[in-house]
Design a protein around this motif. Structure first.
Motif, mmCIF file in Angstrom:
data_model
loop_
_atom_site.group_PDB
_atom_site.id
_atom_site.type_symbol
_atom_site.label_atom_id
_atom_site.label_comp_id
_atom_site.label_asym_id
_atom_site.label_seq_id
_atom_site.Cartn_x
_atom_site.Cartn_y
_atom_site.Cartn_z
ATOM 1 N N ALA A 12 0.853 -1.181 0.000
ATOM 2 C CA ALA A 12 0.000 0.000 0.000
ATOM 3 C C ALA A 12 0.887 1.227 0.000
ATOM 4 O O ALA A 12 1.975 1.200 0.566
ATOM 5 C CB ALA A 12 -0.885 -0.005 1.250
ATOM 6 N N GLY A 13 0.432 2.272 -0.668
ATOM 7 C CA GLY A 13 1.185 3.528 -0.630
ATOM 8 C C GLY A 13 0.620 4.426 0.462
ATOM 9 O O GLY A 13 -0.459 4.169 0.980
ATOM 10 N N ASP A 14 1.355 5.480 0.784
ATOM 11 C CA ASP A 14 0.866 6.458 1.760
ATOM 12 C C ASP A 14 0.219 7.594 0.970
ATOM 13 O O ASP A 14 0.908 8.437 0.376
ATOM 14 C CB ASP A 14 2.050 6.960 2.598
ATOM 15 C CG ASP A 14 1.621 7.978 3.649
ATOM 16 O OD1 ASP A 14 0.677 8.758 3.384
ATOM 17 O OD2 ASP A 14 2.230 8.000 4.717
ATOM 18 N N THR A 15 -1.125 7.607 0.955
ATOM 19 C CA THR A 15 -1.852 8.574 0.113
ATOM 20 C C THR A 15 -1.436 10.011 0.408
ATOM 21 O O THR A 15 -1.161 10.785 -0.519
ATOM 22 C CB THR A 15 -3.377 8.419 0.305
ATOM 23 O OG1 THR A 15 -3.729 7.074 -0.021
ATOM 24 C CG2 THR A 15 -4.164 9.367 -0.584
ATOM 25 N N GLY A 16 -1.348 10.366 1.688
ATOM 26 C CA GLY A 16 -1.002 11.745 2.073
ATOM 27 C C GLY A 16 0.344 12.148 1.492
ATOM 28 O O GLY A 16 0.481 13.226 0.901
ATOM 29 N N GLU A 17 1.331 11.258 1.649
ATOM 30 C CA GLU A 17 2.679 11.558 1.144
ATOM 31 C C GLU A 17 2.696 11.669 -0.377
ATOM 32 O O GLU A 17 3.350 12.547 -0.952
ATOM 33 C CB GLU A 17 3.628 10.420 1.522
ATOM 34 C CG GLU A 17 4.611 10.766 2.596
ATOM 35 C CD GLU A 17 5.407 9.548 3.018
ATOM 36 O OE1 GLU A 17 5.888 8.815 2.136
ATOM 37 O OE2 GLU A 17 5.515 9.342 4.243
#
Ligand code: MEV
Length: 338
Positions: free
Chosen positions: A199-204
């Protein structure tokens, strides 16, 4: 006891650019989060979560998050699972004018968590609907979509568009441009999803695109070019007969636009080695087009392929943990048991 399900989604086109007012076209898919809500006699909320790619766990807590009982689950995972449920319960209490309402909530989902398939939106939409229905105060769809957006916005510190929550509420293919959201017609497209297990970090990732866009005019142009792709793709969809099987010509044209969309997202720095590997595995297997879906950084790709070749090839791709065909979910949020 009220049981409600809501679908996840793939982005056919337009993630990230939608944050800057460009249009996007997400499509709901038949992978659902299911939330059960049972009102309690006190103001506590007990959440039991399963299948959120976490080990199953249960946690009971009062209104103050600090009062949560200790559970043997790492805090970020606990927050991920309960943060969206908290926000959904708050919206339901507010909508039903029942600030002290307590619930036993259980959540299960076959949508990988944080992987670009709208898992959190599906939990929030199904959660608000289950809790308001359980209180005898059902919402109309527009208000439900608005409140679900507000819940995501709060949990994600303002880094959310209306795309996921509107799509999960309404089902089908939708068009989102700023605050304007509507359903659009679309034939049943042959989606294949590949998931790298991460999963990626959406905010970043959103912040990274913002930095590039602020620094370079050509990055801002890239965001606008994604908007052009969306407009092109949308007119292909709305010109097609929604009740007929999509023609090879239409799938080929949409696929070409998906390939370009992926290239532009990659240029904006939100792809990853595993996403690129899966995209190329899909293309080499004969998919009509393939792109990452969602925030990127890891998670899922979506391809168009009416044959089994792409799913089979992804099954044999080391970077791919799971591959599956995803039907367009024409129905959005749904009460399964009242
Ligand atoms: C994340 O699923 C999609 C983004 O466009 C963010 C958003 O629309 O909220 C990256």
């Amino acid at each position: 006891m009220t049981v409600v399900s809501a679908p996840g989604k793939v982005y056919l086109f337009g993630e990230h650019a939608v944050v800057y007012g460009e249009p996007a076209v997400p499509c709901a898919i038949e992978r659902r989060a299911t939330v059960t809500a049972e009102p309690r006699d006190d103001d506590h909320v007990r959440v039991e979560a399963q299948d959120l790619t976490l080990d199953g766990f249960a946690v009971e807590y009062a209104n103050e998050p600090d009062e949560r009982s200790a559970v043997d689950v790492p805090k970020p995972l606990l927050d991920a699972a309960t943060g969206y449920v908290d926000a959904a319960v708050e919206q339901a209490r507010d909508a039903a004018d029942a600030p002290a309402a307590g619930f036993d909530i259980s959540v299960s989902s076959d949508i990988p968590l944080g992987a670009g398939l709208g898992s959190s939106a599906a939990v929030v939409v199904a959660g608000i609907e289950a809790a308001t229905q359980a209180l005898g105060e059902p919402l109309d769809r527009r208000e439900l979509a608005d409140r679900a957006y507000q819940a995501e916005y709060d949990v994600q510190d303002g880094q959310a568009s209306r795309a996921d929550t509107f799509c999960s509420t309404m089902g089908g293919a939708v068009r989102v441009e700023g605050d304007n959201c509507s359903r659009i017609t679309a034939p049943a497209l042959p989606f294949v999803v590949g998931f790298d297990g991460g999963a990626g970090d959406t905010g970043e990732l959103v912040a990274g695109v913002r930095t590039l866009r602020d620094r370079y005019e050509f990055a801002a142009d890239t965001v606008e070019a994604i908007g052009d792709i969306v407009r092109e793709g949308e007119s292909l969809l709305t010109d097609a007969d929604p009740d007929a099987d999509p023609s090879a010509g239409l799938i080929g044209e949409l696929g070409e636009l998906m390939d370009i969309n992926h290239g532009l997202l990659s240029a904006l720095g939100v792809s990853s080695r595993s996403l690129d590997t899966m995209v190329w595995a899909a293309r080499e297997a004969g998919a009509d087009g393939a792109k990452l879906t969602g925030a990127g950084g890891g998670g899922c790709i979506v391809a168009l392929d009416a044959t089994d070749e792409t799913a089979t090839s992804l099954d044999y791709t080391p970077d791919c943990e799971q591959a599956f065909r995803a039907e367009l979910a024409t129905e959005g949020v749904r009460v399964e048991e009242a």
